[in-house]
Design a protein around this motif. Structure first.
Motif, PDB file in Angstrom:
ATOM      1  N   ARG A 138       0.830  -1.198   0.000  1.00  0.00           N
ATOM      2  CA  ARG A 138       0.000   0.000   0.000  1.00  0.00           C
ATOM      3  C   ARG A 138       0.867   1.250   0.000  1.00  0.00           C
ATOM      4  NH1 ARG A 138      -1.615   4.669   3.446  1.00  0.00           N
ATOM      5  NH2 ARG A 138      -3.890   4.664   3.605  1.00  0.00           N
ATOM      6  N   GLN A 139       1.932   1.228   0.803  1.00  0.00           N
ATOM      7  CA  GLN A 139       2.846   2.366   0.869  1.00  0.00           C
ATOM      8  C   GLN A 139       3.653   2.514  -0.423  1.00  0.00           C
ATOM      9  OE1 GLN A 139       1.171   3.709   3.177  1.00  0.00           O
ATOM     10  NE2 GLN A 139       2.908   4.463   4.387  1.00  0.00           N
ATOM     11  N   ARG A 140       3.959   1.393  -1.079  1.00  0.00           N
ATOM     12  CA  ARG A 140       4.650   1.474  -2.375  1.00  0.00           C
ATOM     13  C   ARG A 140       3.765   2.166  -3.408  1.00  0.00           C
ATOM     14  NH1 ARG A 140       6.105  -4.098  -1.061  1.00  0.00           N
ATOM     15  NH2 ARG A 140       8.174  -4.003  -0.138  1.00  0.00           N
ATOM     16  N   LEU A 141       2.464   1.882  -3.336  1.00  0.00           N
ATOM     17  CA  LEU A 141       1.547   2.544  -4.260  1.00  0.00           C
ATOM     18  C   LEU A 141       1.538   4.046  -4.017  1.00  0.00           C
ATOM     19  CD1 LEU A 141      -0.605   2.588  -6.442  1.00  0.00           C
ATOM     20  CD2 LEU A 141      -2.317   2.034  -4.699  1.00  0.00           C
ATOM     21  N   LEU A 142       1.507   4.455  -2.756  1.00  0.00           N
ATOM     22  CA  LEU A 142       1.537   5.882  -2.451  1.00  0.00           C
ATOM     23  C   LEU A 142       2.810   6.517  -3.010  1.00  0.00           C
ATOM     24  CD1 LEU A 142       0.149   6.301   1.187  1.00  0.00           C
ATOM     25  CD2 LEU A 142      -1.082   6.175  -0.984  1.00  0.00           C
ATOM     26  N   ARG A 143       3.931   5.810  -2.894  1.00  0.00           N
ATOM     27  CA  ARG A 143       5.189   6.326  -3.444  1.00  0.00           C
ATOM     28  C   ARG A 143       5.091   6.475  -4.960  1.00  0.00           C
ATOM     29  NH1 ARG A 143      10.413   2.792  -2.368  1.00  0.00           N
ATOM     30  NH2 ARG A 143       9.209   1.366  -3.698  1.00  0.00           N
ATOM     31  N   GLU A 144       4.520   5.471  -5.623  1.00  0.00           N
ATOM     32  CA  GLU A 144       4.365   5.533  -7.075  1.00  0.00           C
ATOM     33  C   GLU A 144       3.458   6.678  -7.503  1.00  0.00           C
ATOM     34  OE1 GLU A 144       2.985   1.663  -8.159  1.00  0.00           O
ATOM     35  OE2 GLU A 144       4.782   0.664  -7.400  1.00  0.00           O
ATOM     36  N   LEU A 145       2.473   6.998  -6.632  1.00  0.00           N
ATOM     37  CA  LEU A 145       1.544   8.086  -6.936  1.00  0.00           C
ATOM     38  C   LEU A 145       2.104   9.447  -6.537  1.00  0.00           C
ATOM     39  CD1 LEU A 145      -1.760   6.380  -5.716  1.00  0.00           C
ATOM     40  CD2 LEU A 145      -1.072   6.773  -8.096  1.00  0.00           C
ATOM     41  N   GLY A 146       3.289   9.439  -5.940  1.00  0.00           N
ATOM     42  CA  GLY A 146       3.924  10.684  -5.546  1.00  0.00           C
ATOM     43  C   GLY A 146       3.337  11.298  -4.297  1.00  0.00           C
ATOM     44  N   LEU A 147       2.769  10.466  -3.422  1.00  0.00           N
ATOM     45  CA  LEU A 147       2.134  10.961  -2.205  1.00  0.00           C
ATOM     46  C   LEU A 147       3.035  10.752  -0.991  1.00  0.00           C
ATOM     47  CD1 LEU A 147      -1.506   9.646  -2.729  1.00  0.00           C
ATOM     48  CD2 LEU A 147      -0.604  11.911  -3.251  1.00  0.00           C
ATOM     49  N   PRO A 148       2.908  11.624   0.017  1.00  0.00           N
ATOM     50  CA  PRO A 148       3.731  11.489   1.226  1.00  0.00           C
ATOM     51  C   PRO A 148       3.328  10.267   2.040  1.00  0.00           C
ATOM     52  CG  PRO A 148       2.088  13.203   1.521  1.00  0.00           C
ATOM     53  CD  PRO A 148       2.023  12.804   0.083  1.00  0.00           C
ATOM     54  N   ARG A 149       4.282   9.741   2.813  1.00  0.00           N
ATOM     55  CA  ARG A 149       4.044   8.584   3.660  1.00  0.00           C
ATOM     56  C   ARG A 149       4.577   8.866   5.050  1.00  0.00           C
ATOM     57  NH1 ARG A 149       5.987   8.255  -0.777  1.00  0.00           N
ATOM     58  NH2 ARG A 149       8.108   7.672  -0.200  1.00  0.00           N
ATOM     59  N   ALA A 150       3.894   8.316   6.049  1.00  0.00           N
ATOM     60  CA  ALA A 150       4.276   8.584   7.439  1.00  0.00           C
ATOM     61  C   ALA A 150       5.343   7.618   7.941  1.00  0.00           C
ATOM     62  CB  ALA A 150       3.047   8.510   8.341  1.00  0.00           C
ATOM     63  N   ASP A 151       5.678   6.604   7.135  1.00  0.00           N
ATOM     64  CA  ASP A 151       6.713   5.648   7.520  1.00  0.00           C
ATOM     65  C   ASP A 151       7.488   5.234   6.276  1.00  0.00           C
ATOM     66  OD1 ASP A 151       5.198   3.762   6.111  1.00  0.00           O
ATOM     67  OD2 ASP A 151       4.126   3.120   7.904  1.00  0.00           O
ATOM     68  N   GLU A 152       8.371   4.285   6.437  1.00  0.00           N
ATOM     69  CA  GLU A 152       9.154   3.788   5.304  1.00  0.00           C
ATOM     70  C   GLU A 152       8.875   2.313   5.069  1.00  0.00           C
ATOM     71  OE1 GLU A 152      13.231   4.720   6.025  1.00  0.00           O
ATOM     72  OE2 GLU A 152      12.943   6.886   5.826  1.00  0.00           O
ATOM     73  N   ALA A 153       7.628   1.927   5.307  1.00  0.00           N
ATOM     74  CA  ALA A 153       7.245   0.518   5.174  1.00  0.00           C
ATOM     75  C   ALA A 153       7.418   0.005   3.754  1.00  0.00           C
ATOM     76  CB  ALA A 153       5.785   0.341   5.607  1.00  0.00           C
ATOM     77  N   GLU A 154       7.420   0.907   2.770  1.00  0.00           N
ATOM     78  CA  GLU A 154       7.575   0.478   1.377  1.00  0.00           C
ATOM     79  C   GLU A 154       8.924  -0.195   1.123  1.00  0.00           C
ATOM     80  OE1 GLU A 154       8.637   4.939   1.310  1.00  0.00           O
ATOM     81  OE2 GLU A 154       7.285   3.582   2.372  1.00  0.00           O
ATOM     82  N   ASN A 155       9.870  -0.012   2.032  1.00  0.00           N
ATOM     83  CA  ASN A 155      11.187  -0.632   1.890  1.00  0.00           C
ATOM     84  C   ASN A 155      11.238  -2.050   2.463  1.00  0.00           C
ATOM     85  OD1 ASN A 155      12.303   1.738   0.727  1.00  0.00           O
ATOM     86  ND2 ASN A 155      12.538   2.636   2.771  1.00  0.00           N
ATOM     87  N   SER A 156      10.146  -2.475   3.091  1.00  0.00           N
ATOM     88  CA  SER A 156      10.095  -3.809   3.678  1.00  0.00           C
ATOM     89  C   SER A 156      10.136  -4.884   2.593  1.00  0.00           C
ATOM     90  CB  SER A 156       8.827  -3.961   4.515  1.00  0.00           C
ATOM     91  OG  SER A 156       8.655  -5.304   4.930  1.00  0.00           O
ATOM     92  N   THR A 157      10.801  -5.975   2.886  1.00  0.00           N
ATOM     93  CA  THR A 157      10.873  -7.098   1.942  1.00  0.00           C
ATOM     94  C   THR A 157       9.960  -8.251   2.346  1.00  0.00           C
ATOM     95  OG1 THR A 157      12.767  -8.020   3.155  1.00  0.00           O
ATOM     96  CG2 THR A 157      13.255  -6.534   1.306  1.00  0.00           C
ATOM     97  N   LYS A 158       9.196  -8.060   3.419  1.00  0.00           N
ATOM     98  CA  LYS A 158       8.292  -9.110   3.878  1.00  0.00           C
ATOM     99  C   LYS A 158       7.121  -9.268   2.912  1.00  0.00           C
ATOM    100  CE  LYS A 158       9.328  -8.568   8.804  1.00  0.00           C
ATOM    101  NZ  LYS A 158       8.758  -8.258  10.153  1.00  0.00           N
ATOM    102  N   PRO A 159       6.869 -10.476   2.401  1.00  0.00           N
ATOM    103  CA  PRO A 159       5.757 -10.689   1.468  1.00  0.00           C
ATOM    104  C   PRO A 159       4.451 -10.939   2.214  1.00  0.00           C
ATOM    105  CG  PRO A 159       6.942 -12.736   1.748  1.00  0.00           C
ATOM    106  CD  PRO A 159       7.677 -11.704   2.588  1.00  0.00           C
TER     107      PRO A 159
END
Length: 285
Positions: A138-159
């Motif tokens: 979900r956070q990766r999608l926000l990054r792709e959409l150019g939106l701010p995020r409150a954490d760096e969960a998009e860097n997680s590798t957990k599937p």
């Protein structure tokens, strides 16, 4: 690339959505209120992930939020034929969360005249439960959409994964328990699922005795829907793909279980009549 296909009811590929407003408002377009799926660590944040890509290449869209199934009211329209005592002039209502033995039923499609319930159909929704967390996607999608995020969960590798077995067995056990109530009062109960979940249940449980196409006289009906792109905007839409039916004994045969549940018709009618109002009137989009 993020595996979240839909966020707050909107296709992730949509070019016409104001994503900053959608994420800020956290509204579920199907319930017309804030998305009820919130983070345990931060209840002020709704997750909003409706659909994800899952499976071997090419991955397919899998529904993970049952509320997504009520889009346009199609699933309710597809249950109208089960209201065998409905007559022209009666009002249709959609009532949510009515208690029966074994828990509660997600929705009732009710036919009423002058505030008196004349007929009803119980409707239960089931989508896939996930293992792990979809939050990083979900956070990766926000990054792709150019939106701010409150954490760096998009860097997680957990599937994340899909809990096919537990989802299927749990809902079938629940339906077996509840359908005995409906059978006892000569009414119908419908389970709404995505076609992928029905296919899994057909492989893993004994389903060869279910009637296909469905028979009106059966107490237990399963409606399965495909979920695919519709139109040039890339929006996804539900479409009926299969209808099968059985009864309480049929579900028991699938599971090898036995259970009992009884409720008097008068008690259930009273519960429904207490809930119907102008707000519950069925208004298909």
């Amino acid at each position: 690339m993020s595996k979240v296909v839909e966020l707050f009811g909107h296709a992730a590929t949509s070019k016409v959505v104001d994503w900053q407003q959608v994420v800020a408002e956290q509204q579920c377009p199907f319930l017309k209120k804030r998305c009820y799926k919130v983070r345990k660590s931060d209840p002020g944040v709704s997750i909003g992930s409706c659909t994800v890509l899952y499976g071997a290449a090419p991955p397919e869209a899998v529904l993970i939020c049952p509320t997504r199934l009520i889009d346009r009211g199609q699933i309710f329209t597809d249950c109208l034929h089960l209201l065998t005592n409905h007559e022209p002039g009666n009002e249709l209502h959609v009532v949510s969360e009515v208690s029966v033995p074994g828990g509660s039923v997600d929705y009732f499609l009710v036919s009423a005249r002058d505030g008196v319930v004349k007929d009803f159909v119980g409707i239960e929704l089931q989508t896939l439960d996930t293992t792990g967390t979809v939050w990083p996607e979900r956070q990766r999608l926000l990054r792709e959409l150019g939106l701010p995020r409150a954490d760096e969960a998009e860097n997680s590798t957990k599937p994340f994964g899909m809990n096919w077995k537990m989802t299927a067995k749990t809902i079938l056990v629940q339906m077996h328990h509840k359908v005995q109530t409906f059978e006892h009062i000569n009414k119908k109960l419908v389970l709404i699922v995505q076609d992928k979940l029905l296919a899994y249940m057909s492989r893993e449980f004994r389903f060869d005795h279910l009637k296909n196409p469905a028979m009106l006289g059966d107490s237990m009906h399963l409606h399965a829907y495909s979920f695919r792109p519709n139109g040039e905007l890339g929006e996804l839409r539900l479409a009926m793909s299969a209808r099968v039916s059985t009864d309480a004994d049929g579900i028991a045969a699938s599971l090898g279980l036995q259970a009992e549940a009884r409720i008097e018709l008068a008690q259930l009618l009273a519960s429904l009549q207490a809930k119907i109002s102008v707000k519950t009137l069925f208004r298909p989009v």
